[in-house]
Design a protein around this motif. Structure first.
Motif, PDB file in Angstrom:
ATOM      1  N   ARG A 427       0.783  -1.019   0.006  1.00 27.87           N
ATOM      2  CA  ARG A 427       0.089   0.089  -0.631  1.00 27.87           C
ATOM      3  C   ARG A 427       1.411   1.329   0.100  1.00 27.87           C
ATOM      4  NH1 ARG A 427      -5.405  -0.593   0.782  1.00 27.87           N
ATOM      5  NH2 ARG A 427      -5.678  -3.103   1.506  1.00 27.87           N
ATOM      6  N   VAL A 428       1.945   1.089  -0.265  1.00 23.77           N
ATOM      7  CA  VAL A 428       3.024   2.408  -0.052  1.00 23.77           C
ATOM      8  C   VAL A 428       3.547   1.718  -1.398  1.00 23.77           C
ATOM      9  CG1 VAL A 428       4.901   3.529   0.932  1.00 23.77           C
ATOM     10  CG2 VAL A 428       3.592   2.181   2.477  1.00 23.77           C
ATOM     11  N   VAL A 429       3.240   3.584  -2.404  1.00 26.12           N
ATOM     12  CA  VAL A 429       4.000   3.295  -3.797  1.00 26.12           C
ATOM     13  C   VAL A 429       5.472   3.919  -3.984  1.00 26.12           C
ATOM     14  CG1 VAL A 429       3.349   3.369  -6.104  1.00 26.12           C
ATOM     15  CG2 VAL A 429       1.789   2.773  -4.645  1.00 26.12           C
ATOM     16  N   VAL A 430       6.143   3.028  -4.534  1.00 23.95           N
ATOM     17  CA  VAL A 430       7.182   4.013  -5.160  1.00 23.95           C
ATOM     18  C   VAL A 430       7.651   4.498  -6.297  1.00 23.95           C
ATOM     19  CG1 VAL A 430       9.701   3.950  -3.848  1.00 23.95           C
ATOM     20  CG2 VAL A 430       8.208   3.015  -2.418  1.00 23.95           C
ATOM     21  N   ARG A 431       8.364   5.472  -6.352  1.00 21.88           N
ATOM     22  CA  ARG A 431       8.331   5.678  -7.903  1.00 21.88           C
ATOM     23  C   ARG A 431      10.032   6.616  -8.011  1.00 21.88           C
ATOM     24  NH1 ARG A 431       3.283   7.108  -7.542  1.00 21.88           N
ATOM     25  NH2 ARG A 431       2.132   5.541  -9.871  1.00 21.88           N
ATOM     26  N   ALA A 432      10.935   5.789  -8.725  1.00 20.90           N
ATOM     27  CA  ALA A 432      12.370   6.733  -9.102  1.00 20.90           C
ATOM     28  C   ALA A 432      12.882   7.105 -10.344  1.00 20.90           C
ATOM     29  CB  ALA A 432      13.503   5.674  -9.240  1.00 20.90           C
ATOM     30  N   GLU A 433      11.903   8.364 -10.985  1.00 20.48           N
ATOM     31  CA  GLU A 433      12.412   9.430 -12.116  1.00 20.48           C
ATOM     32  C   GLU A 433      14.112   8.899 -12.673  1.00 20.48           C
ATOM     33  OE1 GLU A 433      11.915  13.152 -11.473  1.00 20.48           O
ATOM     34  OE2 GLU A 433       9.619  12.493 -10.709  1.00 20.48           O
ATOM     35  N   ALA A 434      13.970   8.810 -13.860  1.00 19.95           N
ATOM     36  CA  ALA A 434      15.678   8.849 -14.576  1.00 19.95           C
ATOM     37  C   ALA A 434      16.328   9.842 -13.849  1.00 19.95           C
ATOM     38  CB  ALA A 434      15.620   8.694 -16.125  1.00 19.95           C
ATOM     39  N   PRO A 435      17.671   9.101 -13.863  1.00 18.18           N
ATOM     40  CA  PRO A 435      18.599  10.104 -13.258  1.00 18.18           C
ATOM     41  C   PRO A 435      18.769  11.111 -14.785  1.00 18.18           C
ATOM     42  CG  PRO A 435      19.100   8.141 -12.328  1.00 18.18           C
ATOM     43  CD  PRO A 435      18.276   7.622 -13.750  1.00 18.18           C
ATOM     44  N   GLU A 437      21.502  13.964 -15.661  1.00 17.23           N
ATOM     45  CA  GLU A 437      23.226  13.688 -16.103  1.00 17.23           C
ATOM     46  C   GLU A 437      23.568  14.421 -17.223  1.00 17.23           C
ATOM     47  OE1 GLU A 437      25.768  10.241 -15.327  1.00 17.23           O
ATOM     48  OE2 GLU A 437      24.696   9.500 -14.319  1.00 17.23           O
ATOM     49  N   ALA A 438      24.833  15.703 -16.185  1.00 18.33           N
ATOM     50  CA  ALA A 438      25.932  17.164 -17.288  1.00 18.33           C
ATOM     51  C   ALA A 438      27.343  17.373 -16.781  1.00 18.33           C
ATOM     52  CB  ALA A 438      24.853  17.860 -16.825  1.00 18.33           C
ATOM     53  N   GLN A 453      24.696  15.082 -10.872  1.00 25.39           N
ATOM     54  CA  GLN A 453      24.064  14.067 -11.424  1.00 25.39           C
ATOM     55  C   GLN A 453      22.952  14.297 -10.302  1.00 25.39           C
ATOM     56  OE1 GLN A 453      23.478   9.914  -9.417  1.00 25.39           O
ATOM     57  NE2 GLN A 453      24.473   9.171 -11.710  1.00 25.39           N
ATOM     58  N   GLN A 454      21.641  14.687 -10.989  1.00 22.02           N
ATOM     59  CA  GLN A 454      20.031  14.570  -9.688  1.00 22.02           C
ATOM     60  C   GLN A 454      19.075  13.694  -9.943  1.00 22.02           C
ATOM     61  OE1 GLN A 454      17.803  17.924 -11.646  1.00 22.02           O
ATOM     62  NE2 GLN A 454      16.353  18.032  -9.915  1.00 22.02           N
ATOM     63  N   ARG A 455      19.039  13.432  -8.861  1.00 24.97           N
ATOM     64  CA  ARG A 455      18.146  12.356  -9.003  1.00 24.97           C
ATOM     65  C   ARG A 455      16.705  13.130  -8.234  1.00 24.97           C
ATOM     66  NH1 ARG A 455      21.958   7.466  -6.417  1.00 24.97           N
ATOM     67  NH2 ARG A 455      23.443   7.252  -7.814  1.00 24.97           N
ATOM     68  N   THR A 456      15.305  12.169  -8.340  1.00 19.90           N
ATOM     69  CA  THR A 456      13.989  12.145  -7.815  1.00 19.90           C
ATOM     70  C   THR A 456      12.990  11.075  -7.370  1.00 19.90           C
ATOM     71  OG1 THR A 456      14.511  14.046  -8.745  1.00 19.90           O
ATOM     72  CG2 THR A 456      12.467  13.937  -8.043  1.00 19.90           C
ATOM     73  N   GLY A 520      14.891  14.531  -3.645  1.00 24.69           N
ATOM     74  CA  GLY A 520      15.553  15.174  -4.372  1.00 24.69           C
ATOM     75  C   GLY A 520      16.948  14.987  -4.099  1.00 24.69           C
ATOM     76  N   ALA A 521      18.025  14.169  -4.262  1.00 22.08           N
ATOM     77  CA  ALA A 521      19.137  15.012  -4.150  1.00 22.08           C
ATOM     78  C   ALA A 521      20.360  15.041  -5.661  1.00 22.08           C
ATOM     79  CB  ALA A 521      19.819  13.571  -3.385  1.00 22.08           C
ATOM     80  N   THR A 522      20.927  16.311  -5.119  1.00 21.85           N
ATOM     81  CA  THR A 522      21.705  16.913  -6.724  1.00 21.85           C
ATOM     82  C   THR A 522      23.166  17.168  -6.023  1.00 21.85           C
ATOM     83  OG1 THR A 522      19.711  18.352  -7.599  1.00 21.85           O
ATOM     84  CG2 THR A 522      22.579  18.466  -8.225  1.00 21.85           C
ATOM     85  N   HIS A 523      23.993  15.912  -6.971  1.00 20.83           N
ATOM     86  CA  HIS A 523      25.191  15.465  -6.646  1.00 20.83           C
ATOM     87  C   HIS A 523      26.204  16.429  -7.382  1.00 20.83           C
ATOM     88  CE1 HIS A 523      23.685  13.217  -3.252  1.00 20.83           C
ATOM     89  NE2 HIS A 523      23.411  12.393  -4.376  1.00 20.83           N
TER      90      HIS A 523
END
Length: 537
Positions: A427-435, A437-438, A453-456, A520-523
């Motif tokens: 009942r908990v839905v998890v989604r990871a968007e495509a990273p 990169e530049a 690299q940015q992850r959301t 979100g995380a940006t490295h």
């Protein structure tokens, strides 16, 4: 003649009296009562066995027979009541068929199975002979043999042959089925007999020299390798009450060759089979290495024919893998022991015995944990302190609200840090968007490479109640001063070194029913262009 008969009768009576006198053994030569196993303390891979016997008054020795071959002679300990003085002890190992009265219980079962199989084979052979006779009778033409059946009786004879043949064939089929079943049973017994006793089963005999003033109890204690016990656990989570019930189970098995019938069993987490002392540091010396002389290559044929290197003489044997162990309720300074309250029977080479060794409840903090970069799923985790005592890592059966959710592994060393997972939370839905990169150049002269690299991630709670959400992610950690890392998070994480692991990010927050949270995380990684970057994930 009467005188001869009288002398003959007197002589016969004297011989009978003498025979009777010779057949009566003296008191000290009476047969010894067999000893019995009273107590067993079971360790991982070994056991301490205590045997008890009654010695008669005036006895000068006692022999403990049919002991396992693998007993450690150096571990023998003999004790007795105050009325018994104990002298020397001797140990002898011999083949079990030579030692009297040491037949294994499996031997008797094998003989019984062989007798039953012989009876079944005899019945099968007899029925096959009867069937052959009936076929011969049926193949004989009427009137061609002496005593042939007259034509008027052919019909009755034919019907009789038919019925006899039908009955014989049916009984023959049943006899063959019974024979096949008995053959399989005998094969299994022989295989078990070979596994327990081996091709040449041997037993030990311990003789104790003593002087008993009166009837007393004699005790022999020895260590034997082989028997063991392994732990398992059962964890039941009540999500409404936020409690976890832990149950301890022990699986006991032994193949020493002697049955443990009605013994007082104690399970211990001690490990007497391990080394009793640790190694000492070796000297650390530095010197200049001499030049290595060139070595001529060996001919190809010589290399091909070279035998494999033989193991070094006197090398230590590789110890047999010992099953894992566990539990107890009596926590001593260096071990945990559990004394089973009821007497236990564990046959040698027989079925394993499972013992329930208690249970306990613990308050837990429930967390819904997700690692979107690894898997788009969430798992329900219970965090609670490790229970008291020695709880070695072992398999655990997991139940959530009365339903079995699978099996895991309970490791109390990791329990306080990572918790115990109780299956997936659908009942908990998890989604990871495509990273995203530049990569570009940085610095005034463009001598540095800059990679971003940015992850959301997003997590949706479809429960009717809020959940305590924990989202984990990995951030790059520099191991070289020429590489710099800059990380930005939205929202700010609760920990940047979760579980004392630098670079493991943890977002922790409550998530209301029907709500969705984004993370979100940006490295940004910068390093010299001429540097070859190495990444390990």
């Amino acid at each position: 003649m009467p005188i001869f008969r009288s002398l003959h009768g007197a002589r016969a009576a004297s011989v009978a009296a003498l025979a009777t006198f010779l057949c009566v053994p003296p008191l000290h030569a009476q047969a010894e009562a067999p000893s019995r196993i009273a107590r067993v303390k079971l360790y991982p891979g070994s056991a301490t066995v205590e045997r008890v016997a009654r010695v008669a008054a005036g006895a000068r020795s006692f022999t403990f027979r049919c002991l396992p071959q693998g007993l450690d002679a150096a571990s023998l300990q003999v004790s007795a009541d105050a009325a018994v003085r104990i002298g020397e002890t001797s140990v002898q190992v011999q083949d079990r068929d030579i030692a009297g009265g040491c037949a294994s219980p499996l031997d008797e079962r094998v003989r019984e199975a062989q007798d039953q199989l012989a009876g079944a084979r005899a019945e099968t052979d007899a029925l096959e002979l009867a069937h052959s006779y009936l076929k011969t009778m049926a193949g004989t033409a009427p009137g061609t043999s002496p005593g042939a059946v007259p034509p008027s009786s052919i019909a009755n004879t034919t019907e009789t042959l038919r019925r006899s043949a039908q009955d014989t064939l049916l009984r023959l089929h049943q006899a063959k089925r019974r024979q096949e079943t008995l053959e399989l049973s005998l094969k299994a017994l022989i295989a078990e007999q070979g596994r327990v006793a081996g091709p040449r089963a041997r037993v030990s005999t311990v003789t104790v020299t003593l002087a008993a003033e009166r009837e007393a109890e004699l005790r022999l204690t020895y260590q034997v390798r082989g028997p063991s016990w392994s732990p398992s656990y059962r964890a039941t989570l009540d999500s409404a009450a936020a409690t976890v019930r832990l149950e301890r189970l022990a699986l006991v098995a032994q193949g020493t060759g002697e049955d443990w019938n009605g013994v007082q069993l104690t399970l211990s987490t001690g490990q007497p089979t391990r080394a009793t002392a640790g190694g000492l540091p070796r000297p650390w010396r530095l010197d200049v290495a001499p030049p290595v002389p060139p070595v001529a290559p060996a001919p190809a044929l010589a290399r091909m024919a070279a035998p494999a290197a033989a193991p070094a003489a006197g090398g230590a044997e590789v110890a047999e893998a010992v099953p894992s162990f566990e539990i107890s309720v009596d926590d001593t300074a260096y071990a945990t022991e559990f004394a089973v309250p009821q007497r236990i029977t564990v046959p040698s080479g027989g079925p394993r015995v499972t013992l329930a060794l208690g249970q306990g409840d613990a308050r837990a903090q429930l967390v819904t944990r997700a690692v979107p970069a690894v898997e788009e799923a969430a798992y329900l985790v219970a965090q609670f302190p490790a229970p008291a005592g020695v709880w070695p890592a072992a398999p655990v059966a997991l139940y959530r609200d009365g339903a079995f959710v699978g099996s895991g592994r309970l490791d109390t060393a990791e329990l306080a840090r990572t918790g115990l997972a109780f299956g997936r939370d659908e009942r908990v839905v998890v989604r990871a968007e495509a990273p995203r990169e530049a990569t570009g150049s940085a610095g005034l002269t463009g001598a540095r490479t800059e990679r971003q690299q940015q992850r959301t991630y997003s997590v949706e709670n479809r429960h009717a109640t809020p959940v305590a959400l924990q989202v984990l992610d990995a951030a790059p950690v520099s191991q070289n001063e020429q590489i710099t890392v800059e990380s930005r998070y939205d929202p700010a994480p609760a920990e940047t070194a979760w579980n004392q692991q630098p670079g493991t990010i943890a977002w922790s927050q409550p998530l209301a029913a029907g709500a969705t949270a984004r993370f979100g995380a940006t490295h940004t990684i910068r390093y010299p262009k001429e540097l070859r970057l190495q990444e390990r994930r």
